[in-house]
Write an enzyme that holds these catalytic residues in place. Sequence first.
Site, mmCIF file in Angstrom:
data_model
loop_
_atom_site.group_PDB
_atom_site.id
_atom_site.type_symbol
_atom_site.label_atom_id
_atom_site.label_comp_id
_atom_site.label_asym_id
_atom_site.label_seq_id
_atom_site.Cartn_x
_atom_site.Cartn_y
_atom_site.Cartn_z
ATOM 1 N N TYR A 194 -10.735 3.913 5.754
ATOM 2 C CA TYR A 194 -11.141 4.037 4.634
ATOM 3 C C TYR A 194 -12.046 3.203 4.208
ATOM 4 C CZ TYR A 194 -9.797 3.182 -0.520
ATOM 5 O OH TYR A 194 -10.196 3.030 -2.475
ATOM 6 N N ARG A 250 2.101 -18.083 -9.786
ATOM 7 C CA ARG A 250 0.613 -17.835 -8.870
ATOM 8 C C ARG A 250 2.077 -17.454 -7.335
ATOM 9 N NH1 ARG A 250 -1.605 -21.328 -6.472
ATOM 10 N NH2 ARG A 250 -3.061 -22.354 -8.543
HETATM 11 C C1 PLP Z 1 -6.608 3.869 -2.003
HETATM 12 C C2 PLP Z 1 -7.141 3.245 -0.615
HETATM 13 C C3 PLP Z 1 -6.767 1.638 -0.241
HETATM 14 C C4 PLP Z 1 -7.255 1.320 -1.346
HETATM 15 O O1 PLP Z 1 -6.490 0.732 -2.444
HETATM 16 P P1 PLP Z 1 -6.153 0.109 -3.966
HETATM 17 O O2 PLP Z 1 -5.493 0.098 -4.350
HETATM 18 O O3 PLP Z 1 -7.181 1.136 -4.601
HETATM 19 O O4 PLP Z 1 -7.575 -0.782 -3.178
HETATM 20 C C5 PLP Z 1 -6.827 1.474 1.331
HETATM 21 N N1 PLP Z 1 -6.470 2.093 1.917
HETATM 22 C C6 PLP Z 1 -6.035 4.074 1.268
HETATM 23 C C7 PLP Z 1 -5.953 4.509 2.997
HETATM 24 C C8 PLP Z 1 -6.162 3.881 0.406
HETATM 25 O O5 PLP Z 1 -6.456 5.440 0.788
#
Ligand code: PLP
Length: 417
Positions: free
Chosen positions: A132, A78
């Site tokens: 986001y 892990r």
């Molecule tokens: C896509 C994205 C995330 C999340 O990423 P994942 O790997 O899809 O969980 C976080 N912040 C921003 C600005 C993103 O565009």
Amino acid sequence: MGCRSRPSQTDRTGTLTDDSNRTKHRTATRLVEGGRRSEWTGAVVNPPVWRGSTHLYESHADLLTGKPNADGHFHYGRRGGPTQWALAEALTEIEPGSAGTMLYPSGTAALFSTLAAVLKSGDRLALSDNAYEPTRQIAFGPLAQMGVETMTFDPLDLDRFEDLCRSGIAAVMLESPGSQTMEVCDVPALAKIAHAHDAVVLLDNTWASPLGFAALENGVDITIMSLTKHVGGHSDLLMGSAAAGQQYYRAIRLAAQVQGQHVSPDDAALAHRGLRTMQMRLAQSTANALALAQWLESRAEVAQVLCPMLPGSPGHELWKRDFTGGCGLFSVVLKDADKAARGRFLDALDLFGMGYSWGGFESLAIPFDPERIRDRIAWPPAGCDPEDRLGVRFSVGLEDTEDLIEDLEQAFAAMHA
Ligand SMILES: *Cc1c(COP(=O)(O)O)cnc(C)c1O
């Protein structure tokens, strides 16, 4: 040949113990050299996929003298093995001011884990309104359940932000440029205000990556990236990372370990392969995005282009002051369009796939309507007719820009049909 063996440079989770190599080489070289310790690579060039859940001890005495929670001591899968440590070390090397990097199964997991690491029941979180959408869902979901209260704020209004900090904030979560709406924030100024009121500053730096914005050197305490985007770069993996200086690295590391955050060695090797070419891909997709943004600016179908790299676009001056690079992601506000027209435009696109995520080698386009996830930021942005509210976000890849422009041109024709 080469200098693949750097025994004292970092401990094995990517914690730098000696900066000498980092200061010696420039970024492009670090991207090529990062994580290639000979004890991890053996005789091959890139760290191979090293699978293992269990570490067998030589003897009872060996087990007793082992330090189960020491960085780089292989004690249980892990905590990762050489494949994951190599990627973490390579990421630490390109993040100025970083004491170490933690890896997570997605960018979203990195956001949750780091926020949970620095917040406790009764704390207040200031959340930039341009964040986001899943960041918002984390704040008003699991963090609220933990007893954390979240206040959204307009990151472009420094005075109101200072009032918010004065009222008592434990942490602030920033994103620059903002998701979809692309506001560039004055991160150094926001961080200075937050620190004056003893708040921890976190930044989602997925858009710029450390190649485009040196977050920790601009006042940020914990910098987070979705590696799914630029680092992976090929739309075939999900992963996240967080990096911090000495003050917060231990806290994010402990939280990640307690929560069982883990990435597979297969995905770590893929992400590391993506990292090798990231600088070239970012430079090309930035140039391609700029060419498209300039062309879109001249179109009657476009009310406004929201592209920080484009002179005259909102946030361009701050981008020029603080950033060292861009990427292929930008937005436009459509002029005199309804949702059906926007749908005809998107359906007619051939080279641009329609789908979420971004930062891959291929171009994408999605519609967005930020009113649903914003409560502080004005939409449409200043300069747009209030009737023009429909957004389209482009992630420009590595295709020939002439082909991409021809594709946009025929899709606009279909939009009018
Ligand atoms: C896509 C994205 C995330 C999340 O990423 P994942 O790997 O899809 O969980 C976080 N912040 C921003 C600005 C993103 O565009």
